[in-house]
Design a protein around this motif. Structure first.
Motif, short mmCIF file in Angstrom:
data_model
loop_
_atom_site.label_atom_id
_atom_site.label_comp_id
_atom_site.label_asym_id
_atom_site.label_seq_id
_atom_site.Cartn_x
_atom_site.Cartn_y
_atom_site.Cartn_z
N VAL A 176 0.75 -0.95 -0.04
CA VAL A 176 0.21 0.15 0.11
C VAL A 176 0.98 1.21 0.23
CG1 VAL A 176 -1.53 1.36 1.68
CG2 VAL A 176 -2.20 -1.16 1.23
N ALA A 177 1.89 1.07 0.85
CA ALA A 177 2.85 2.72 0.39
C ALA A 177 3.48 3.26 -0.14
CB ALA A 177 3.43 2.40 2.06
N ALA A 178 4.11 1.79 -0.72
CA ALA A 178 4.48 1.86 -2.28
C ALA A 178 4.00 2.46 -3.54
CB ALA A 178 5.32 0.58 -2.66
N ALA A 179 2.70 1.71 -3.37
CA ALA A 179 1.82 2.18 -4.69
C ALA A 179 1.49 3.97 -4.36
CB ALA A 179 0.42 1.22 -4.50
N ILE A 180 1.32 4.18 -3.20
CA ILE A 180 1.04 5.53 -2.55
C ILE A 180 2.69 5.87 -3.13
CG2 ILE A 180 0.83 7.38 -1.07
CD1 ILE A 180 -1.14 5.23 -0.24
N VAL A 181 3.26 5.90 -3.00
CA VAL A 181 4.27 7.09 -2.85
C VAL A 181 5.74 7.09 -4.25
CG1 VAL A 181 7.03 7.31 -1.50
CG2 VAL A 181 4.66 7.24 -0.21
N ILE A 182 5.53 5.55 -4.62
CA ILE A 182 6.74 5.37 -6.09
C ILE A 182 5.73 6.21 -6.78
CG2 ILE A 182 7.08 3.75 -7.52
CD1 ILE A 182 7.84 1.91 -5.59
N PRO A 183 4.58 6.21 -7.59
CA PRO A 183 4.28 6.83 -8.30
C PRO A 183 3.86 8.35 -8.48
CG PRO A 183 2.79 5.49 -7.94
CD PRO A 183 3.29 5.33 -7.61
N ALA A 184 3.85 8.93 -7.16
CA ALA A 184 3.76 10.26 -6.50
C ALA A 184 4.88 10.87 -6.61
CB ALA A 184 3.58 10.36 -5.03
N ILE A 185 5.71 10.17 -6.56
CA ILE A 185 7.25 10.72 -7.32
C ILE A 185 7.94 10.44 -7.78
CG2 ILE A 185 9.63 10.58 -6.29
CD1 ILE A 185 8.93 9.84 -3.27
N ALA A 186 7.76 9.68 -8.34
CA ALA A 186 7.83 8.93 -9.55
C ALA A 186 7.58 10.25 -11.20
CB ALA A 186 7.84 7.61 -10.33
N ARG A 187 6.52 10.96 -10.60
CA ARG A 187 5.49 11.41 -11.57
C ARG A 187 6.88 13.00 -11.74
NH1 ARG A 187 1.09 9.20 -9.94
NH2 ARG A 187 1.11 10.77 -8.55
N ARG A 188 7.56 13.39 -10.62
CA ARG A 188 8.39 14.78 -10.56
C ARG A 188 9.81 14.64 -11.46
NH1 ARG A 188 5.62 19.29 -9.03
NH2 ARG A 188 3.46 19.18 -8.27
N LEU A 189 9.77 13.53 -11.82
CA LEU A 189 11.30 12.96 -11.96
C LEU A 189 11.07 13.06 -13.64
CD1 LEU A 189 12.01 10.00 -9.51
CD2 LEU A 189 13.29 12.22 -10.15
N ALA A 190 11.85 13.22 -14.42
CA ALA A 190 12.44 13.94 -15.41
C ALA A 190 12.80 11.69 -16.94
CB ALA A 190 13.95 14.49 -15.56
N ALA A 191 11.94 11.78 -17.07
CA ALA A 191 11.90 10.79 -17.71
C ALA A 191 13.00 10.34 -18.27
CB ALA A 191 10.88 9.87 -18.82
#
Length: 137
Positions: free
Chosen positions: A122-137
């Motif tokens: 649950v924690a990973a499903a929330i945190v990983i996508p949120a932060i990943a969206r803020r990083l350059a591809a």
């Protein structure tokens, strides 16, 4: 007249925005893991690990700590990695899988182990996508 093009690597956010997003995601994930733990407890799943009860707040605290470590990893990758988003997602998914190992070998019942693993996911499903969206591809 000639034009000079200065190639620069663009990012989708500043480090400040990355940190803000990460802190918000950590709070949301902490709240979610405490809710999952509390629901499990209410459903009769033991929160005892090796005979010692885990307080519901402990789920939130550890989620916050490790989520903020994830934010630090993201900030470093934003600065030094060629493909920060890709590298962050691969790294954090691997770390999430590794975080399940202690749950599998824990001195606890099957339902408790499953609940512990669920909180990690649950924690990973929330945190990983949120932060990943803020990083350059």
């Amino acid at each position: 007249m000639t034009a000079t093009v200065n190639p620069t690597r663009t990012t989708t956010s500043t480090v400040g925005a990355l940190i803000r997003t990460g802190v918000i995601a950590a709070v949301v994930a902490s709240t979610a893991t405490m809710a999952v733990a509390a629901a499990g407890d209410l459903a009769g799943v033991s929160l005892d690990l090796s005979g010692t009860p885990i307080p519901v707040s402990g789920f939130g605290v550890l989620t916050a700590v490790f989520s903020l470590i994830g934010v630090a990893i993201a900030a470093l990758l934003a600065r030094f990695a060629r493909r920060p988003r890709h590298t962050f997602v691969r790294t954090t998914v691997a770390l999430t899988v590794l975080s399940l190992v202690p749950d599998v070998v824990a001195d606890a019942g099957a339902a408790t182990k499953a609940l512990l693993m669920l909180t990690h996911l649950v924690a990973a499903a929330i945190v990983i996508p949120a932060i990943a969206r803020r990083l350059a591809a």
